[in-house]
Design a protein around this motif. Sequence first.
Motif, PDB file in Angstrom:
ATOM      1  N   PHE A 277       0.809  -1.249   0.045  1.00 56.36           N
ATOM      2  CA  PHE A 277      -0.035   0.170  -0.048  1.00 56.36           C
ATOM      3  C   PHE A 277       0.742   1.217   0.088  1.00 56.36           C
ATOM      4  CE2 PHE A 277      -2.749   3.345   1.447  1.00 56.36           C
ATOM      5  CZ  PHE A 277      -4.075   3.011   0.882  1.00 56.36           C
ATOM      6  N   HIS A 278       1.973   1.269   0.730  1.00 54.41           N
ATOM      7  CA  HIS A 278       2.989   2.475   0.846  1.00 54.41           C
ATOM      8  C   HIS A 278       3.540   2.801  -0.520  1.00 54.41           C
ATOM      9  CE1 HIS A 278       5.305   5.451   2.928  1.00 54.41           C
ATOM     10  NE2 HIS A 278       6.365   5.045   2.302  1.00 54.41           N
ATOM     11  N   ASP A 279       3.520   1.687  -1.345  1.00 54.92           N
ATOM     12  CA  ASP A 279       4.368   2.104  -2.874  1.00 54.92           C
ATOM     13  C   ASP A 279       3.290   3.154  -3.659  1.00 54.92           C
ATOM     14  OD1 ASP A 279       5.989   0.307  -2.528  1.00 54.92           O
ATOM     15  OD2 ASP A 279       5.016  -1.288  -2.988  1.00 54.92           O
ATOM     16  N   LEU A 280       1.836   3.091  -3.271  1.00 53.95           N
ATOM     17  CA  LEU A 280       0.910   4.047  -3.971  1.00 53.95           C
ATOM     18  C   LEU A 280       1.387   5.494  -3.598  1.00 53.95           C
ATOM     19  CD1 LEU A 280      -2.315   2.417  -2.940  1.00 53.95           C
ATOM     20  CD2 LEU A 280      -1.140   2.265  -5.152  1.00 53.95           C
ATOM     21  N   ARG A 281       2.012   5.816  -2.379  1.00 59.78           N
ATOM     22  CA  ARG A 281       2.231   7.058  -2.196  1.00 59.78           C
ATOM     23  C   ARG A 281       3.732   7.368  -3.106  1.00 59.78           C
ATOM     24  NH1 ARG A 281       2.740  11.247   1.693  1.00 59.78           N
ATOM     25  NH2 ARG A 281       4.557  11.516   2.685  1.00 59.78           N
ATOM     26  N   HIS A 282       4.452   6.352  -3.356  1.00 63.45           N
ATOM     27  CA  HIS A 282       5.613   6.638  -4.257  1.00 63.45           C
ATOM     28  C   HIS A 282       5.000   7.088  -5.763  1.00 63.45           C
ATOM     29  CE1 HIS A 282       9.262   5.449  -2.055  1.00 63.45           C
ATOM     30  NE2 HIS A 282       8.346   4.658  -1.299  1.00 63.45           N
ATOM     31  N   CYS A 283       4.014   6.013  -6.358  1.00 64.00           N
ATOM     32  CA  CYS A 283       3.245   6.537  -7.448  1.00 64.00           C
ATOM     33  C   CYS A 283       2.638   7.803  -7.456  1.00 64.00           C
ATOM     34  CB  CYS A 283       2.096   5.309  -7.627  1.00 64.00           C
ATOM     35  SG  CYS A 283       2.949   3.715  -7.831  1.00 64.00           S
ATOM     36  N   ALA A 284       1.751   8.228  -6.163  1.00 63.29           N
ATOM     37  CA  ALA A 284       1.287   9.530  -6.118  1.00 63.29           C
ATOM     38  C   ALA A 284       2.234  10.677  -6.296  1.00 63.29           C
ATOM     39  CB  ALA A 284       0.652   9.668  -5.053  1.00 63.29           C
ATOM     40  N   ALA A 285       3.143  10.617  -5.606  1.00 61.02           N
ATOM     41  CA  ALA A 285       4.333  11.647  -5.870  1.00 61.02           C
ATOM     42  C   ALA A 285       5.040  11.864  -7.007  1.00 61.02           C
ATOM     43  CB  ALA A 285       5.291  11.351  -4.612  1.00 61.02           C
ATOM     44  N   THR A 286       5.186  10.823  -7.560  1.00 57.08           N
ATOM     45  CA  THR A 286       5.779  10.900  -9.093  1.00 57.08           C
ATOM     46  C   THR A 286       4.741  11.463  -9.828  1.00 57.08           C
ATOM     47  OG1 THR A 286       7.118   9.110  -8.621  1.00 57.08           O
ATOM     48  CG2 THR A 286       6.840   9.751 -10.962  1.00 57.08           C
ATOM     49  N   HIS A 287       3.243  11.103  -9.750  1.00 55.49           N
ATOM     50  CA  HIS A 287       2.205  11.496 -10.861  1.00 55.49           C
ATOM     51  C   HIS A 287       2.141  13.085 -10.559  1.00 55.49           C
ATOM     52  CE1 HIS A 287      -1.260  11.657 -13.027  1.00 55.49           C
ATOM     53  NE2 HIS A 287      -2.011  12.033 -12.086  1.00 55.49           N
ATOM     54  N   LEU A 288       1.906  13.341  -9.271  1.00 52.63           N
ATOM     55  CA  LEU A 288       1.718  14.853  -8.770  1.00 52.63           C
ATOM     56  C   LEU A 288       2.697  15.570  -9.298  1.00 52.63           C
ATOM     57  CD1 LEU A 288       0.113  14.086  -5.302  1.00 52.63           C
ATOM     58  CD2 LEU A 288      -0.935  15.039  -7.252  1.00 52.63           C
ATOM     59  N   SER A 289       3.874  15.296  -9.411  1.00 48.50           N
ATOM     60  CA  SER A 289       4.835  16.121  -9.832  1.00 48.50           C
ATOM     61  C   SER A 289       4.926  16.417 -11.256  1.00 48.50           C
ATOM     62  CB  SER A 289       6.418  15.186  -9.688  1.00 48.50           C
ATOM     63  OG  SER A 289       6.699  14.428 -10.792  1.00 48.50           O
ATOM     64  N   THR A 290       4.233  15.696 -12.140  1.00 43.63           N
ATOM     65  CA  THR A 290       3.793  16.313 -13.595  1.00 43.63           C
ATOM     66  C   THR A 290       2.821  17.277 -13.648  1.00 43.63           C
ATOM     67  OG1 THR A 290       1.932  14.258 -13.778  1.00 43.63           O
ATOM     68  CG2 THR A 290       4.179  13.855 -14.242  1.00 43.63           C
ATOM     69  N   LYS A 291       2.097  17.409 -12.424  1.00 47.72           N
ATOM     70  CA  LYS A 291       1.033  18.465 -12.479  1.00 47.72           C
ATOM     71  C   LYS A 291       1.656  19.770 -11.575  1.00 47.72           C
ATOM     72  CE  LYS A 291      -2.972  15.401 -12.389  1.00 47.72           C
ATOM     73  NZ  LYS A 291      -4.041  14.945 -11.760  1.00 47.72           N
ATOM     74  N   LEU A 292       2.513  19.496 -10.653  1.00 45.52           N
ATOM     75  CA  LEU A 292       2.908  20.396  -9.756  1.00 45.52           C
ATOM     76  C   LEU A 292       4.604  20.335 -10.124  1.00 45.52           C
ATOM     77  CD1 LEU A 292       1.242  19.559  -6.609  1.00 45.52           C
ATOM     78  CD2 LEU A 292       0.692  21.288  -8.131  1.00 45.52           C
ATOM     79  N   ASN A 293       5.042  21.644 -10.700  1.00 47.45           N
ATOM     80  CA  ASN A 293       6.211  21.798 -11.040  1.00 47.45           C
ATOM     81  C   ASN A 293       7.232  22.301 -10.102  1.00 47.45           C
ATOM     82  OD1 ASN A 293       5.961  20.741 -14.029  1.00 47.45           O
ATOM     83  ND2 ASN A 293       5.433  22.813 -14.684  1.00 47.45           N
ATOM     84  N   ASN A 294       6.536  22.919  -9.185  1.00 50.38           N
ATOM     85  CA  ASN A 294       7.310  23.498  -7.846  1.00 50.38           C
ATOM     86  C   ASN A 294       7.594  22.519  -6.988  1.00 50.38           C
ATOM     87  OD1 ASN A 294       7.460  24.950  -5.541  1.00 50.38           O
ATOM     88  ND2 ASN A 294       7.039  26.652  -6.645  1.00 50.38           N
ATOM     89  N   VAL A 295       8.790  22.164  -6.613  1.00 45.83           N
ATOM     90  CA  VAL A 295       8.904  21.447  -5.491  1.00 45.83           C
ATOM     91  C   VAL A 295       8.216  21.581  -4.204  1.00 45.83           C
ATOM     92  CG1 VAL A 295      10.982  20.059  -6.380  1.00 45.83           C
ATOM     93  CG2 VAL A 295      11.235  21.915  -5.055  1.00 45.83           C
ATOM     94  N   LEU A 296       8.220  22.891  -3.782  1.00 46.16           N
ATOM     95  CA  LEU A 296       7.592  23.402  -2.636  1.00 46.16           C
ATOM     96  C   LEU A 296       6.278  22.762  -2.534  1.00 46.16           C
ATOM     97  CD1 LEU A 296       9.453  26.797  -2.221  1.00 46.16           C
ATOM     98  CD2 LEU A 296       9.905  24.732  -1.061  1.00 46.16           C
ATOM     99  N   GLU A 297       5.153  23.192  -3.674  1.00 50.54           N
ATOM    100  CA  GLU A 297       4.063  22.884  -3.834  1.00 50.54           C
ATOM    101  C   GLU A 297       3.896  21.265  -3.712  1.00 50.54           C
ATOM    102  OE1 GLU A 297       2.632  24.560  -7.672  1.00 50.54           O
ATOM    103  OE2 GLU A 297       2.412  26.406  -6.681  1.00 50.54           O
ATOM    104  N   LEU A 298       4.733  20.682  -4.341  1.00 53.76           N
ATOM    105  CA  LEU A 298       4.701  19.052  -4.323  1.00 53.76           C
ATOM    106  C   LEU A 298       4.884  18.558  -2.747  1.00 53.76           C
ATOM    107  CD1 LEU A 298       4.377  16.414  -5.722  1.00 53.76           C
ATOM    108  CD2 LEU A 298       6.899  16.539  -6.350  1.00 53.76           C
TER     109      LEU A 298
END
Length: 143
Positions: free
Chosen positions: A94-115
């Motif tokens: 289940f924790h692997d979903l957090r990795h997937c989510a962070a990577t996917h969200l990075s395509t929408k949020l270019n700013n690492v502070l927002e991510l």
Amino acid sequence: MYPLVILALETAMRRGELLALRWRQIDLDRQVAFVEISKNGDSRAVPLSRRAVEVLMTLDRQPGQELVFPIGAHALHAAFKRACLRAKLEDFHFHDLRHCAATHLSTKLNNVLELSAVTGHRTLQMLKRYYHPDPSALAAKLD
């Protein structure tokens, strides 16, 4: 299981945060979930995508039910393990979903502070453990 997995992918919330989430902590109009106490001891507001809001709206909320997902950690672990076996996914947690989510969200949020604000990571070093960029996508940004 499906709504819980989708919400995990859409928000990058930790398993414990999702299982502790109460309906009073969610503002569907503002598209925000408020995590009162995270793993690192901080509270934070988690933005909810349209898809996350849609998933939450489909949940059958019983009168007097405070928890969004009334399931314990052990039951979730067992159900997720069975789902992975049915899907023929090996060594996926289940924790692997957090990795997937962070990577996917990075395509929408270019700013690492927002991510990091969304994922709840305090440092860039911790965020880097969860963010796994696609090298070909990075190359396309260079053109």
